[in-house]
Design a protein around this motif. Sequence first.
Motif, PDB file in Angstrom:
ATOM      1  N   ARG A  85     -44.261 -16.076 -77.643  1.00 48.19           N
ATOM      2  CA  ARG A  85     -44.697 -16.820 -76.457  1.00 48.19           C
ATOM      3  C   ARG A  85     -43.605 -17.773 -75.982  1.00 48.19           C
ATOM      4  O   ARG A  85     -43.424 -17.965 -74.778  1.00 48.19           O
ATOM      5  N   PRO A  92     -47.587 -11.115 -71.388  1.00 46.29           N
ATOM      6  CA  PRO A  92     -48.949 -11.363 -71.871  1.00 46.29           C
ATOM      7  C   PRO A  92     -49.161 -10.699 -73.234  1.00 46.29           C
ATOM      8  O   PRO A  92     -48.670  -9.593 -73.479  1.00 46.29           O
ATOM      9  N   SER A 114     -53.394 -14.080 -74.470  1.00 45.00           N
ATOM     10  CA  SER A 114     -54.188 -13.854 -73.261  1.00 45.00           C
ATOM     11  C   SER A 114     -55.472 -13.101 -73.554  1.00 45.00           C
ATOM     12  O   SER A 114     -56.312 -12.926 -72.660  1.00 45.00           O
ATOM     13  N   VAL A 133     -56.481  -8.376 -68.939  1.00 43.41           N
ATOM     14  CA  VAL A 133     -55.289  -9.209 -69.137  1.00 43.41           C
ATOM     15  C   VAL A 133     -54.211  -8.857 -68.121  1.00 43.41           C
ATOM     16  O   VAL A 133     -53.527  -9.747 -67.587  1.00 43.41           O
ATOM     17  N   VAL A 138     -58.166 -13.931 -69.053  1.00 38.21           N
ATOM     18  CA  VAL A 138     -58.215 -14.091 -70.501  1.00 38.21           C
ATOM     19  C   VAL A 138     -59.432 -13.323 -70.997  1.00 38.21           C
ATOM     20  O   VAL A 138     -60.527 -13.462 -70.438  1.00 38.21           O
TER      21      VAL A 138
END
Length: 236
Positions: A85, A92, A114, A133, A138
């Motif tokens: 991340r 994602p 996500s 996603v 989410v």
Amino acid sequence: MDPARGAVTDGATVPREVLIADDHPLYRDALTSAVQGALPGAQVHGADSVPTLLALIEAHPQADLLLLDLHMPGARGFSALAHIRGQYPGLPIVVVSAHEEAAVVRRALAHGASGYLAKSAAGEDIGAAVRAVLAGEVWVPATMTPGQTELKPDEAAVAARIAELTPQQFRVLGMIAEGLLNKQIAYELGVSEATIKAHMTAIMRKLGVSNRTQVALAASQLALDQTPLPLLPDED
């Protein structure tokens, strides 16, 4: 994620590109089938360890989605999620795990996932998660409603520091957490011990610690369980 991908342009659909990281070949194949069923024509690439995954991300920088298992060689708990991340904020990530506890789902979302899928999920749920996603939503199953998503301060701090590691430093961190010595890490990565020592120095600086055991303890903050780690030998 490129919003134009998956859309029809000049009569042609640009295929989605999906990465799947799971060290169990049969489940990786099942995920691949579910993704291709949900996204006809999708290009799917698989990895069976964190080092392989990091190389895969570097080779496919335009990937639209990553399905990430929490238990793989080279990762401890949420460490891979936190690192990826930080390094690739536009990618994602849907976490795929055998853990179905609400607390684990909360932590995954707080670390930037996500979506969250249990390994017991049916193919249609996997497809629904992937589509949701990619649409910017989410996604968690209704049976796994996580509630408030907020990390403990210590865990959030460690995650932020791990996010700052380079991919090679993160590979070294994973091997340290597994108890490997510098010479073993150097052999696995095909570099000199001096290079590993330089990585160690940078890792300790970024994590704000002063020895090998503290490096492993910092990484353990992101573990799914909090099993105490043994003392690790410091090396010159």
